[in-house]
Design a protein around this motif. Structure first.
Motif, mmCIF file in Angstrom:
data_model
loop_
_atom_site.group_PDB
_atom_site.id
_atom_site.type_symbol
_atom_site.label_atom_id
_atom_site.label_comp_id
_atom_site.label_asym_id
_atom_site.label_seq_id
_atom_site.Cartn_x
_atom_site.Cartn_y
_atom_site.Cartn_z
ATOM 1 N N ARG A 1 0.822 -1.214 0.000
ATOM 2 C CA ARG A 1 0.000 0.000 0.000
ATOM 3 C C ARG A 1 0.856 1.265 0.000
ATOM 4 O O ARG A 1 0.397 2.329 -0.396
ATOM 5 C CB ARG A 1 -0.961 -0.006 1.167
ATOM 6 N N LEU A 2 2.112 1.156 0.455
ATOM 7 C CA LEU A 2 3.008 2.313 0.447
ATOM 8 C C LEU A 2 3.516 2.640 -0.947
ATOM 9 O O LEU A 2 3.875 3.777 -1.230
ATOM 10 C CB LEU A 2 4.215 2.058 1.359
ATOM 11 N N ALA A 3 3.591 1.646 -1.818
ATOM 12 C CA ALA A 3 4.141 1.851 -3.162
ATOM 13 C C ALA A 3 3.368 2.956 -3.876
ATOM 14 O O ALA A 3 2.148 2.869 -4.031
ATOM 15 C CB ALA A 3 4.088 0.552 -3.951
ATOM 16 N N THR B 1 9.820 3.439 -8.613
ATOM 17 C CA THR B 1 10.402 2.152 -8.219
ATOM 18 C C THR B 1 10.446 1.977 -6.704
ATOM 19 O O THR B 1 10.927 0.951 -6.215
ATOM 20 C CB THR B 1 11.833 2.008 -8.791
ATOM 21 N N SER B 2 9.945 2.949 -5.954
ATOM 22 C CA SER B 2 9.948 2.846 -4.498
ATOM 23 C C SER B 2 9.115 1.664 -4.032
ATOM 24 O O SER B 2 8.032 1.407 -4.546
ATOM 25 C CB SER B 2 9.401 4.125 -3.870
ATOM 26 N N ARG C 1 20.163 0.792 0.057
ATOM 27 C CA ARG C 1 19.781 1.931 0.902
ATOM 28 C C ARG C 1 18.310 2.284 0.681
ATOM 29 O O ARG C 1 17.749 2.011 -0.385
ATOM 30 C CB ARG C 1 20.672 3.129 0.601
ATOM 31 N N ILE C 2 17.721 2.901 1.655
ATOM 32 C CA ILE C 2 16.353 3.413 1.548
ATOM 33 C C ILE C 2 16.411 4.711 0.754
ATOM 34 O O ILE C 2 17.202 5.603 1.070
ATOM 35 C CB ILE C 2 15.738 3.634 2.950
ATOM 36 N N SER C 3 15.580 4.804 -0.277
ATOM 37 C CA SER C 3 15.602 5.996 -1.136
ATOM 38 C C SER C 3 14.953 7.178 -0.424
ATOM 39 O O SER C 3 14.208 7.015 0.552
ATOM 40 C CB SER C 3 14.873 5.719 -2.450
ATOM 41 N N ALA C 4 15.206 8.370 -0.924
ATOM 42 C CA ALA C 4 14.607 9.590 -0.365
ATOM 43 C C ALA C 4 13.086 9.536 -0.466
ATOM 44 O O ALA C 4 12.372 9.940 0.459
ATOM 45 C CB ALA C 4 15.156 10.823 -1.077
ATOM 46 N N GLU C 5 12.580 9.015 -1.587
ATOM 47 C CA GLU C 5 11.128 8.907 -1.758
ATOM 48 C C GLU C 5 10.542 7.923 -0.742
ATOM 49 O O GLU C 5 9.514 8.197 -0.120
ATOM 50 C CB GLU C 5 10.793 8.456 -3.173
ATOM 51 N N GLU D 1 8.004 8.295 6.677
ATOM 52 C CA GLU D 1 7.874 9.319 7.726
ATOM 53 C C GLU D 1 6.419 9.546 8.124
ATOM 54 O O GLU D 1 6.129 9.847 9.281
ATOM 55 C CB GLU D 1 8.511 10.640 7.277
ATOM 56 N N GLU D 2 5.491 9.376 7.179
ATOM 57 C CA GLU D 2 4.072 9.557 7.488
ATOM 58 C C GLU D 2 3.579 8.524 8.501
ATOM 59 O O GLU D 2 2.587 8.753 9.193
ATOM 60 C CB GLU D 2 3.238 9.446 6.216
ATOM 61 N N TYR D 3 4.248 7.375 8.569
ATOM 62 C CA TYR D 3 3.849 6.276 9.460
ATOM 63 C C TYR D 3 4.799 6.130 10.642
ATOM 64 O O TYR D 3 4.791 5.112 11.320
ATOM 65 C CB TYR D 3 3.818 4.966 8.665
ATOM 66 N N THR D 4 5.607 7.144 10.903
ATOM 67 C CA THR D 4 6.637 7.032 11.934
ATOM 68 C C THR D 4 6.181 7.601 13.265
ATOM 69 O O THR D 4 5.664 8.706 13.348
ATOM 70 C CB THR D 4 7.929 7.741 11.479
#
Length: 147
Positions: free
Chosen positions: A40-42, A48-49, A120-124, A130-133
């Protein structure tokens, strides 16, 4: 902070000889919720995130009370407590309207299977995560363990 909510059915095969959900089955519930959460985050639209693979580096589970078989599903709430350069920690609560049965966390590592190594985790991805943090729940868990 937003939590992802997943409705998880209980199956007859989830029960052990004592009539409650076997401890190992809770890992499957967490997996189902985590996969639903990540898909659901994609963001779509050619991004490509969250489309590559990931591996689990660690699970921690606190079993708070037995969950006996019933026909109603349980709710698995998921959120992020930590975002690193190449890993994230996802926290969970398995619960219903009355009580929490399990609290857990999983360290997930994005993985490039073609190259056979973590990525690595991408910036996107970081922006979406961050919305779920909620870092306070991770700090509270650490304090409880230290006490």
């Amino acid at each position: 902070m937003t939590r992802h909510v997943y409705s998880c059915p209980l199956r007859w095969s989830d029960m052990d000889a004592f009539g409650h959900v076997n401890n190992v089955v809770f890992l499957r519930y967490l997996e189902e919720a985590r996969i639903d959460f990540m898909f659901r985050l994609a963001p779509g639209d050619g991004s490509t995130s969250f489309t590559g693979g990931s591996v689990v580096a660690r699970h921690e589970i606190d079993y708070l009370r037995p969950l006996v078989h019933r026909h109603e599903p349980v709710t698995v709430e998921s959120w992020v407590t930590k975002i690193g350069a190449a890993s994230m920690t996802i926290a969970y609560e398995v619960k219903d309207d009355q009580q929490v049965y399990v609290r857990a966390s999983t360290i997930v590592v994005p993985y490039n299977f073609a190259e056979g190594r973590p990525r690595r985790i991408s910036a996107e991805e970081r922006s979406v995560l961050e919305e779920y943090t909620d870092r306070t729940s991770d700090q509270q868990a650490t304090a409880a363990v230290a006490a």
